[in-house]
Enzyme design. Structure first.
Site, PDB file in Angstrom:
ATOM      1  N   GLY A   1      10.777   0.114  -1.915  1.00 12.54           N
ATOM      2  CA  GLY A   1       9.608   0.213  -2.771  1.00 12.54           C
ATOM      3  C   GLY A   1       9.049   1.619  -2.750  1.00 12.54           C
ATOM      4  O   GLY A   1       9.321   2.403  -1.837  1.00 12.54           O
TER       5      GLY A   1
ATOM      6  N   GLY B   1       5.355   3.831  -4.139  1.00 12.71           N
ATOM      7  CA  GLY B   1       4.067   3.817  -4.812  1.00 12.71           C
ATOM      8  C   GLY B   1       3.589   5.225  -5.083  1.00 12.71           C
ATOM      9  O   GLY B   1       4.314   6.204  -4.880  1.00 12.71           O
TER      10      GLY B   1
ATOM     11  N   VAL C   1       8.294   2.751   0.766  1.00 14.05           N
ATOM     12  CA  VAL C   1       8.493   1.611   1.659  1.00 14.05           C
ATOM     13  C   VAL C   1       9.986   1.478   1.933  1.00 14.05           C
ATOM     14  O   VAL C   1      10.803   1.455   1.006  1.00 14.05           O
ATOM     15  CB  VAL C   1       7.949   0.307   1.043  1.00 14.05           C
ATOM     16  CG1 VAL C   1       8.077  -0.837   2.044  1.00 14.05           C
ATOM     17  CG2 VAL C   1       6.496   0.475   0.607  1.00 14.05           C
TER      18      VAL C   1
ATOM     19  N   LYS D   1       6.089   1.108   5.685  1.00 13.08           N
ATOM     20  CA  LYS D   1       5.370   1.831   4.634  1.00 13.08           C
ATOM     21  C   LYS D   1       5.006   3.208   5.178  1.00 13.08           C
ATOM     22  O   LYS D   1       4.187   3.330   6.089  1.00 13.08           O
ATOM     23  CB  LYS D   1       4.120   1.028   4.256  1.00 13.08           C
ATOM     24  CG  LYS D   1       3.431   1.423   2.982  1.00 13.08           C
ATOM     25  CD  LYS D   1       2.328   0.397   2.680  1.00 13.08           C
ATOM     26  CE  LYS D   1       1.591   0.694   1.409  1.00 13.08           C
ATOM     27  NZ  LYS D   1       0.539  -0.328   1.144  1.00 13.08           N
TER      28      LYS D   1
ATOM     29  N   ASP E   1      -6.962  -5.206  -6.800  1.00 16.36           N
ATOM     30  CA  ASP E   1      -5.759  -4.823  -7.555  1.00 16.36           C
ATOM     31  C   ASP E   1      -4.793  -6.005  -7.641  1.00 16.36           C
ATOM     32  O   ASP E   1      -3.596  -5.867  -7.376  1.00 16.36           O
ATOM     33  CB  ASP E   1      -5.077  -3.619  -6.914  1.00 16.36           C
ATOM     34  CG  ASP E   1      -4.109  -2.919  -7.881  1.00 16.36           C
ATOM     35  OD1 ASP E   1      -4.244  -3.127  -9.107  1.00 16.36           O
ATOM     36  OD2 ASP E   1      -3.231  -2.172  -7.418  1.00 16.36           O
TER      37      ASP E   1
END
Length: 301
Positions: free
Chosen positions: A28, A30, A35, A50, A149
């Site tokens: 992942g 962001g 991640v 993370k 969120d």
């Protein structure tokens, strides 16, 4: 399925060690961090690592680095308080030094809800999954925490099946209710398609809004999407009328804001004919612009 959010002081997290030499698989990414698939030592348990690089040379990340570091610390602190809820990602540990901030989390490997929805869900499946999302939000709201969120990308599944355990993740925008402004929030945060009308309205936002109620609006948009495969608000102008993608995006945002503030929810009857009256009524109750009349509180869960 229930969650017992702990209200007692949270003990310090135990020391956590992971194999820092083996973070090759990115699972992942962001705006502020990446991640990776990691391995916990000495148990060998697979975890999600993370990683926020304090020495990043990425100009966009450096511009908000201090804010992101504080966000990582806040997320870890809030997750500590929510460990009793199986529908909120489990914090394994948090590590920080001069070079990085590392949040170690349970690995949830069934993919996100956005991807899962591409296959379509029966209403019974939606009911089962959405109930778990409400349990997670209730655990947050009981402690005065607003997620801020809620969207399908921030909801993971334990496995790619309709009987999966739902896990809410990414509390980077989450915040504990403060004593100021009667415990209300003033920040303009969240993903545009899921933001509540009180956040779009600058005057209301300045006076402070109820973070829990705004989370429930976002949940209402999510439920609408899960049941119909569509968003509740029409905000797609004709592309050929604009000279640039930026102009198009600006107009799209303006149309979205207008529709949300007006509560102009669009039900495509051809799609919603297959949804039960109870399902449609729940969506309508969540997407009322007047918080006093909306079903937008912790009691829903």
């Amino acid at each position: 399925m229930g969650c017992g959010a702990s209200t007692s002081p949270t003990p310090a997290m135990p020391d956590v060690r992971y194999d820092a030499s083996n973070l090759a698989t990115r699972i992942g990414s962001g705006a502020s961090c990446d991640v990776f698939l990691g391995t916990l030592l000495p148990s060998g348990e697979q975890v999600a690592v993370k990683l926020l690089d304090k020495l990043t040379t990425n100009p966009k990340r450096r511009a908000v680095l201090a804010e992101d570091i504080e966000g990582a610390r806040t997320e870890a602190a809030l997750l500590k308080q929510l460990q009793d809820c199986s529908h909120i990602v489990r914090l394994v540990g948090f590590l920080e030094d001069d070079k990085k901030a590392v949040t170690v989390l349970e690995l949830v490997s069934g993919g996100d809800l956005l991807t899962a929805m591409e296959q379509g869900y029966r209403e019974d499946d939606v009911k089962r999954l959405f109930a778990q999302i409400l349990v997670a939000l209730s655990a947050c709201h009981e402690l005065g925490i607003a997620h801020r969120d809620i969207k399908p990308e921030n909801i993971l599944l334990s496995r790619p099946r309709t009987d999966a355990r739902v896990v809410v993740v990414d509390l980077g925008f989450a915040k504990m209710r403060s004593k100021g402004l009667r415990g209300r929030f003033t920040s303009n945060l969240g993903s545009p398609m899921y933001k509540a009308p009180e956040i779009w309205d600058r005057d209301v936002r300045a006076r402070g809004y109820d973070g829990a109620a705004s989370d429930m609006w976002s949940a209402g948009v999510l439920l609408f999407l899960m049941l119909s495969g569509q968003f509740p608000f029409r905000c797609q102008p004709a592309m050929k009328a604009f000279k640039s993608a930026r102009d198009y995006a600006r107009m799209q945002r303006k149309l979205l804001r207008t529709a949300v503030l007006a509560g102009d929810v669009h039900f495509d009857e051809a799609v919603w004919a297959d949804v039960s009256p109870a399902g449609r009524a729940l969506v309508s109750s969540l997407l009322r612009t007047d918080v006093r009349k909306a079903l937008r509180g912790p009691m829903l869960a």
